[in-house]
Design a protein around this motif. Sequence first.
Motif, PDB file in Angstrom:
ATOM      1  N   CYS A 193       0.833  -1.210   0.000  1.00 44.65           N
ATOM      2  CA  CYS A 193       0.000   0.000   0.000  1.00 44.65           C
ATOM      3  C   CYS A 193       0.865   1.257   0.000  1.00 44.65           C
ATOM      4  O   CYS A 193       0.569   2.231  -0.705  1.00 44.65           O
ATOM      5  CB  CYS A 193      -0.925   0.004   1.207  1.00 44.65           C
ATOM      6  SG  CYS A 193      -2.242  -1.227   1.136  1.00 44.65           S
ATOM      7  N   ILE A 219       0.222   3.951  -2.921  1.00 44.75           N
ATOM      8  CA  ILE A 219      -0.462   5.197  -2.574  1.00 44.75           C
ATOM      9  C   ILE A 219       0.070   6.410  -3.346  1.00 44.75           C
ATOM     10  O   ILE A 219      -0.718   7.224  -3.843  1.00 44.75           O
ATOM     11  CB  ILE A 219      -0.399   5.431  -1.048  1.00 44.75           C
ATOM     12  CG1 ILE A 219      -1.414   4.531  -0.339  1.00 44.75           C
ATOM     13  CG2 ILE A 219      -0.674   6.887  -0.694  1.00 44.75           C
ATOM     14  CD1 ILE A 219      -1.348   4.586   1.170  1.00 44.75           C
ATOM     15  N   LEU A 233      -1.407   7.712  -6.728  1.00 42.33           N
ATOM     16  CA  LEU A 233      -2.625   8.501  -6.810  1.00 42.33           C
ATOM     17  C   LEU A 233      -2.282   9.955  -7.094  1.00 42.33           C
ATOM     18  O   LEU A 233      -1.464  10.548  -6.399  1.00 42.33           O
ATOM     19  CB  LEU A 233      -3.424   8.396  -5.501  1.00 42.33           C
ATOM     20  CG  LEU A 233      -3.895   6.994  -5.101  1.00 42.33           C
ATOM     21  CD1 LEU A 233      -4.534   7.027  -3.723  1.00 42.33           C
ATOM     22  CD2 LEU A 233      -4.874   6.446  -6.136  1.00 42.33           C
ATOM     23  N   ILE A 284      -1.045  11.541   1.553  1.00 38.47           N
ATOM     24  CA  ILE A 284      -0.640  10.719   0.419  1.00 38.47           C
ATOM     25  C   ILE A 284       0.720  11.151  -0.106  1.00 38.47           C
ATOM     26  O   ILE A 284       1.596  10.331  -0.393  1.00 38.47           O
ATOM     27  CB  ILE A 284      -1.705  10.779  -0.695  1.00 38.47           C
ATOM     28  CG1 ILE A 284      -2.969  10.038  -0.237  1.00 38.47           C
ATOM     29  CG2 ILE A 284      -1.178  10.188  -2.007  1.00 38.47           C
ATOM     30  CD1 ILE A 284      -4.090  10.047  -1.245  1.00 38.47           C
TER      31      ILE A 284
END
Length: 382
Positions: free
Chosen positions: A26, A30, A33, A40
């Motif tokens: 993850c 992340i 994005l 983030i």
Amino acid sequence: MSIKPISKTHLLCRIAVGLFSFALICATAIPLLRTDEWWIRIFDFPRIQISVLIGLAFAGYLALRIYWRLRSWEYGLATLLGLALVWQIISIAPYTAYYPEEMAASNTEDDSNRITLLVYNVLADNREVDALRVLIRETNPDVILLSEPNQWWFEKLDGLEDDYPYTLQQPQENNYGLLLYSRLELVNPEVRFLIESEVPSIRSLVRLRSGELVTLYGVHPRPPGLKPPEDDDAKQEDDEDDDREDSGKRDAELMLVAKEVKELGNVPVIVAGDFNDVAWSHTTHLFQRTGGLLDPRVGRGLLNTYDTRNRLLRYPLDHTFASEHFLLADLQRLPDIGSDHFPLLVVFDLDPEASVANDEPQPDAGDEEEAEEAIEEGKSDD
């Protein structure tokens, strides 16, 4: 091979390695994005650290394989983990000595077209001003760009103008001040507030010894995750508001500078300062492509400049980008002299043949639109 019976330890080990792997996958995904949310964007930073942790996760799988047979879902997680490691390595590989250099090296001994730049975030609370003076004497830069100086630093550096008569001074108490000292003539120097009224940047022409003019930008945008800067005359009304700010302001300022650099056309440009962004981030790469700027770090090493106080969490935040008109004579991360940033010393040579040796970054499809969107969002995000 005999399968050992399931035990509580066995189960806890499988769960721990699995959850650890999932978190690292993850953490790798992340940053893909395209959003400026601060929680983030901070995952842009620890790519080296995540890579090391992925190695530890693989060690966990190896231990499980030795003592117990791996399940199919564990093989799946390990595969995704391997892809995550490949992605992390691809991201940081250009900032190693094993990668082709983006900016060609200079071999000339003529210093008439040379500019030596010292970039340093002094840390407002740091009091090692004498160490900085010693460093300046030892490195003998032509131009000194200081981030975070407040009035105390400005006063303690009194007398530096004797050797550096051209100055641009914007000390501030909110950790976003800038000071520029130069022994080379500054032409039309100016302090500008591109996005935020309390976050300055600088722009000036610098006349080299040969008489050639170079456009110099100095920046120190606000990092993601911090609240808007306060100054003595700009206190926030709601002290209980702990909302963190996204990276929109930072990104907008960098894109504005990059767009302006591109509009200048075929002129030599240097952009330097504490970018509050790592060299490998999407934002920094977009900045480079939009402005057509080269990173002298590429092919020469990480040269992490932050944080001096933590060996495990260090990142390349201070940068000196330059247009294709320059060759690189020297690039050094200098010793710790009291701040949370290491000083950075770079020596550029303006060379008429440099564009032949250098490959100017080319914009990708959609870069211009993305840069414009970042500027508009940064301006409207109040």
